[in-house]
Design an enzyme around this catalytic site. Structure first.
Site, PDB file in Angstrom:
ATOM      1  CE1 TYR A 225     -30.572 -11.083  -7.980  1.00 17.89           C
ATOM      2  CE2 TYR A 225     -28.491 -10.236  -8.782  1.00 17.89           C
ATOM      3  CZ  TYR A 225     -29.217 -11.236  -8.175  1.00 17.89           C
ATOM      4  OH  TYR A 225     -28.588 -12.377  -7.752  1.00 17.89           O
TER       5      TYR A 225
ATOM      6  CE  LYS B 110     -35.205 -25.045 -13.444  1.00 23.27           C
ATOM      7  NZ  LYS B 110     -34.547 -26.358 -13.337  1.00 23.27           N
TER       8      LYS B 110
ATOM      9  CG  ASP C 196     -31.378 -27.455 -12.973  1.00 24.85           C
ATOM     10  OD1 ASP C 196     -31.185 -26.984 -14.116  1.00 24.85           O
ATOM     11  OD2 ASP C 196     -32.342 -28.190 -12.702  1.00 24.85           O
TER      12      ASP C 196
ATOM     13  CG  ASP D  81     -25.031 -12.575  -8.081  1.00 20.50           C
ATOM     14  OD1 ASP D  81     -23.812 -12.572  -7.822  1.00 20.50           O
ATOM     15  OD2 ASP D  81     -25.892 -12.102  -7.308  1.00 20.50           O
TER      16      ASP D  81
ATOM     17  CG  ASP E 283     -19.732 -15.302  -6.473  1.00 15.96           C
ATOM     18  OD1 ASP E 283     -19.230 -14.448  -7.235  1.00 15.96           O
ATOM     19  OD2 ASP E 283     -20.114 -15.050  -5.314  1.00 15.96           O
TER      20      ASP E 283
END
Ligand code: NAD
Length: 362
Positions: free
Chosen positions: A143, A192, A224, A248, A252
């Site tokens: 980001y 990852k 994942d 992020d 959620d």
């Protein structure tokens, strides 16, 4: 008597209504546990734009920096939606995190036992309840990395860059380890690393740090798989630590397991014990001013403030117990179920206050 200074940003929409109830709860907790709070109101968001022309006035940053921590309601609303990006209320949110150096975002995903049926996950998976803490890196990664557009072989292309330095990884992972030490002593680092070089550096770094926290069991998971495990077997997790973008998405997902946005608290921490505490929901303009908003996410944010920034563990636990007790009888509209009494914002705040007792008599 211990005394703390708190910057209080009510914000817009339901912000003032839910913050009012949280301050009521803080006052009662203060009375019961011998703590006094000096509240410093300040402006951010739409109300700041109306009063000063900018979403984050310099004075607000100064007041926050001079306080022990910050309590925030929510900002934003249709009235300010057409302003240019840097002048919109949400610019205040990004601005204050940067100005206060808040690099760690803590989001508990928790199901209070009386609310088990509100979760979209089967009761057989949730068991007696759920309590996961997601620690997300907040000021680095993709980001904030280099981005741009270019042409490749005549085709338009765009790129964003995920990059972390070792000090950035170290400081967020230390927050994860220390959080785990205060809880069930399990830390899962999510990355990852089978594909991304930045994840491989993350994994090397967290592995090296683990020797400083021999009481914490460290595990690793690819992002994942983590997304899948959060709905398949969420009870395996205690603390999850991860990068900005993975956090992020996963926070959620984890928070929705608990069923209602009106119940979810959060903290953003920087150096030392300073933090900014806020519900994860927005300013809910659709119900603002009606006295029906659920104040519990903000009240639980205040419990986090007491726990993580002020080290007032008994007072924090008293609020959490009171919220659990209240949920056995009362519900605001967003979490209402047959068999419970429906109440508004102020009555919910009053009910929590009435149930706060010192640990000895609880
Ligand atoms: P929202 O979270 O404000 O509302 C989404 C839905 O949840 C609405 O139906 C709302 O009524 C409901 N809801 C939210 N909080 C509730 C509560 N405490 N009790 C009962 N119901 C509740 O999200 P949105 O509608 O997408 O955004 C509204 C405004 O808030 C926008 O201006 C947005 O930019 C802003 N926003 C601010 C923050 C923040 O201040 N941190 C976060 C998200 C959105």
């Amino acid at each position: 008597m211990k005394s703390y200074t708190l910057a209080v940003i009510e914000g817009d929409g339901i912000g003032p209504e839910i913050v009012r109830e949280s301050v009521k709860v803080l006052d009662i907790v203060g009375e019961r546990f011998g703590i006094s709070f000096d509240y410093k109101p300040c402006l951010m968001g739409g109300c700041a734009i109306d009063a000063t022309g900018v979403p984050l006035p310099r004075e607000t940053i100064d007041i926050c920096k001079a306080s022990d921590s910050v309590l925030l309601g929510a900002v934003g609303g249709e009235k300010w939606d057409t302003l240019p990006g840097h002048l919109r209320p949400e610019a205040g949110l990004l601005g204050i995190r940067g100005a206060l150096g808040l690099y760690a975002n803590l989001r508990p995903a928790r199901i209070f036992a009386p609310l088990k049926t509100a979760s979209p996950i089967k009761e057989s998976i949730i068991g007696d309840g759920l309590d996961i803490m997601v620690v997300r890196e907040l000021t680095g990664g993709i980001y904030f990395g280099e981005r741009g557009r270019k042409e490749i072989n005549g085709a338009a292309a765009a790129y964003d860059t995920e990059m972390y330095t070792v000090p950035e990884i170290e400081r967020i992972c230390r927050v994860g380890f220390e959080m785990a030490q205060k809880r069930r002593k399990k830390l899962c680092s999510v990355d990852k690393a089978n594909v991304l070089e930045s994840s491989r550096l993350w994994r090397e770094t967290v592995t090296r740090l683990a020797t400083d926290y021999p009481d914490v069991t460290l595990s690793y998971m690819y992002v994942d798989n983590c997304a899948m495990q959060l709905v398949r077997n969420p009870r395996q997790f205690d603390v999850i630590v991860t990068s900005n973008i993975f956090g992020d998405i996963l926070s959620d997902e984890a928070s929705m397991i608990s069923g209602s946005i009106g119940m979810l608290a959060s903290a953003s921490l920087g150096q030392g014990s300073f933090g900014l505490y806020e519900p994860i929901h927005g300013s809910a303009p659709d119900i603002a001013g009606q006295g029906v908003a659920n104040p519990l996410a903000t009240i639980l944010s205040v419990a986090m403030l007491l726990q993580y920034s002020l080290n007032e563990q008994e007072a924090a636990a008293a609020i959490e117990r009171a919220v659990n007790d209240v949920l056995c009888e009362l519900r605001t509209a967003d979490i209402f179920e047959e068999g419970y009494q429906k109440v508004g914002t102020a009555a919910m705040g009053d009910a929590v206050c009435a149930r706060i007792k010192p640990a000895k008599s609880a």
